[in-house]
Design a protein around this motif. Sequence first.
Motif, short mmCIF file in Angstrom:
data_model
loop_
_atom_site.label_atom_id
_atom_site.label_comp_id
_atom_site.label_asym_id
_atom_site.label_seq_id
_atom_site.Cartn_x
_atom_site.Cartn_y
_atom_site.Cartn_z
N GLU A 76 2.13 10.79 -2.82
CA GLU A 76 2.64 10.27 -4.09
C GLU A 76 3.32 11.44 -4.81
OE1 GLU A 76 0.59 8.99 -8.28
OE2 GLU A 76 -0.52 8.60 -6.43
N GLU A 77 4.53 11.22 -5.30
CA GLU A 77 5.28 12.29 -5.95
C GLU A 77 4.84 12.47 -7.39
OE1 GLU A 77 9.53 12.59 -5.65
OE2 GLU A 77 9.51 11.42 -3.81
N VAL A 78 4.67 13.74 -7.79
CA VAL A 78 4.34 14.06 -9.17
C VAL A 78 5.33 15.11 -9.65
CG1 VAL A 78 2.59 14.97 -10.73
CG2 VAL A 78 1.91 13.59 -8.78
N LEU A 79 5.97 14.85 -10.78
CA LEU A 79 6.95 15.77 -11.34
C LEU A 79 6.22 16.85 -12.14
CD1 LEU A 79 10.04 15.91 -11.26
CD2 LEU A 79 10.06 14.78 -13.46
N VAL A 80 6.59 18.11 -11.89
CA VAL A 80 5.90 19.24 -12.49
C VAL A 80 6.90 20.10 -13.26
CG1 VAL A 80 4.71 21.38 -11.94
CG2 VAL A 80 4.07 19.30 -10.79
N TYR A 81 6.50 20.53 -14.45
CA TYR A 81 7.36 21.35 -15.30
C TYR A 81 6.87 22.78 -15.45
CZ TYR A 81 9.55 16.97 -16.61
OH TYR A 81 10.21 15.77 -16.57
N ASN A 82 5.56 23.00 -15.28
CA ASN A 82 5.02 24.35 -15.41
C ASN A 82 3.78 24.50 -14.53
OD1 ASN A 82 2.80 23.27 -16.90
ND2 ASN A 82 4.11 23.25 -18.71
N PRO A 83 3.34 25.73 -14.31
CA PRO A 83 2.19 25.96 -13.42
C PRO A 83 0.90 25.28 -13.89
CG PRO A 83 3.37 28.02 -13.78
CD PRO A 83 3.97 27.00 -14.70
N ALA A 133 0.81 -1.22 0.00
CA ALA A 133 0.00 0.00 0.00
C ALA A 133 0.85 1.27 0.00
CB ALA A 133 -0.93 0.00 1.21
N VAL A 134 2.05 1.21 0.57
CA VAL A 134 2.88 2.41 0.65
C VAL A 134 4.13 2.32 -0.22
CG1 VAL A 134 2.09 3.09 2.93
CG2 VAL A 134 4.01 1.53 2.73
N ARG A 135 4.19 1.32 -1.06
CA ARG A 135 5.37 1.16 -1.91
C ARG A 135 5.44 2.29 -2.94
NH1 ARG A 135 5.30 -4.56 -4.16
NH2 ARG A 135 5.36 -5.01 -1.94
N GLY A 136 6.58 2.92 -3.02
CA GLY A 136 6.77 3.99 -4.00
C GLY A 136 6.31 5.36 -3.52
N LEU A 137 5.80 5.46 -2.31
CA LEU A 137 5.36 6.75 -1.79
C LEU A 137 6.53 7.51 -1.17
CD1 LEU A 137 1.97 5.96 -0.01
CD2 LEU A 137 2.34 6.79 -2.31
N HIS A 138 6.40 8.81 -1.12
CA HIS A 138 7.37 9.66 -0.42
C HIS A 138 7.26 9.37 1.08
CE1 HIS A 138 8.98 13.50 1.15
NE2 HIS A 138 9.75 13.43 0.08
N PRO A 139 8.34 9.54 1.84
CA PRO A 139 8.25 9.29 3.29
C PRO A 139 7.17 10.09 4.00
CG PRO A 139 10.54 9.47 2.64
CD PRO A 139 9.72 9.77 1.42
#
Length: 129
Positions: free
Chosen positions: A79-86, A69-75
């Motif tokens: 859940e991390e999402v990469l953002v490039y613009n607003p 259930a928590v595999r790959g989550l930030h501590p």
Amino acid sequence: MEHKRLLKVRRRQKARKPEFRRYCWNKKLRLRNKSWRRPRGLFNKLRKRYGGKWSGRIPVNVGFGSPKAVRGLHPSGYEEVLVYNPADLEKIDKERQAVRIASCVGMKKRLAIEDKAKELGIKVLNPSG
């Protein structure tokens, strides 16, 4: 509530997990920072799990994984999402996801993303300054 408990379990498991280093990592410089690869040699002692200095070493096994259930989550539990613009912030669910601003984003756009994230109530994992 369950996620918080599982994150604690994962933290405890990771603290006890050995550092899985590749076989002969200390002999070859090119293997120093490489990830684990299973030894496949016919007479390899680590593969056979006996003998010499390899007898105490533990190869990678199934039981060292974190809870599903928590595999790959930030501590922090997001859940991390990469953002490039607003504009990318519009797709974020602020309850489950947190934002990590890409490294290729310049300072002007980074500040714009941070302002909009603050406005929308979204957590930024790598804020400037």
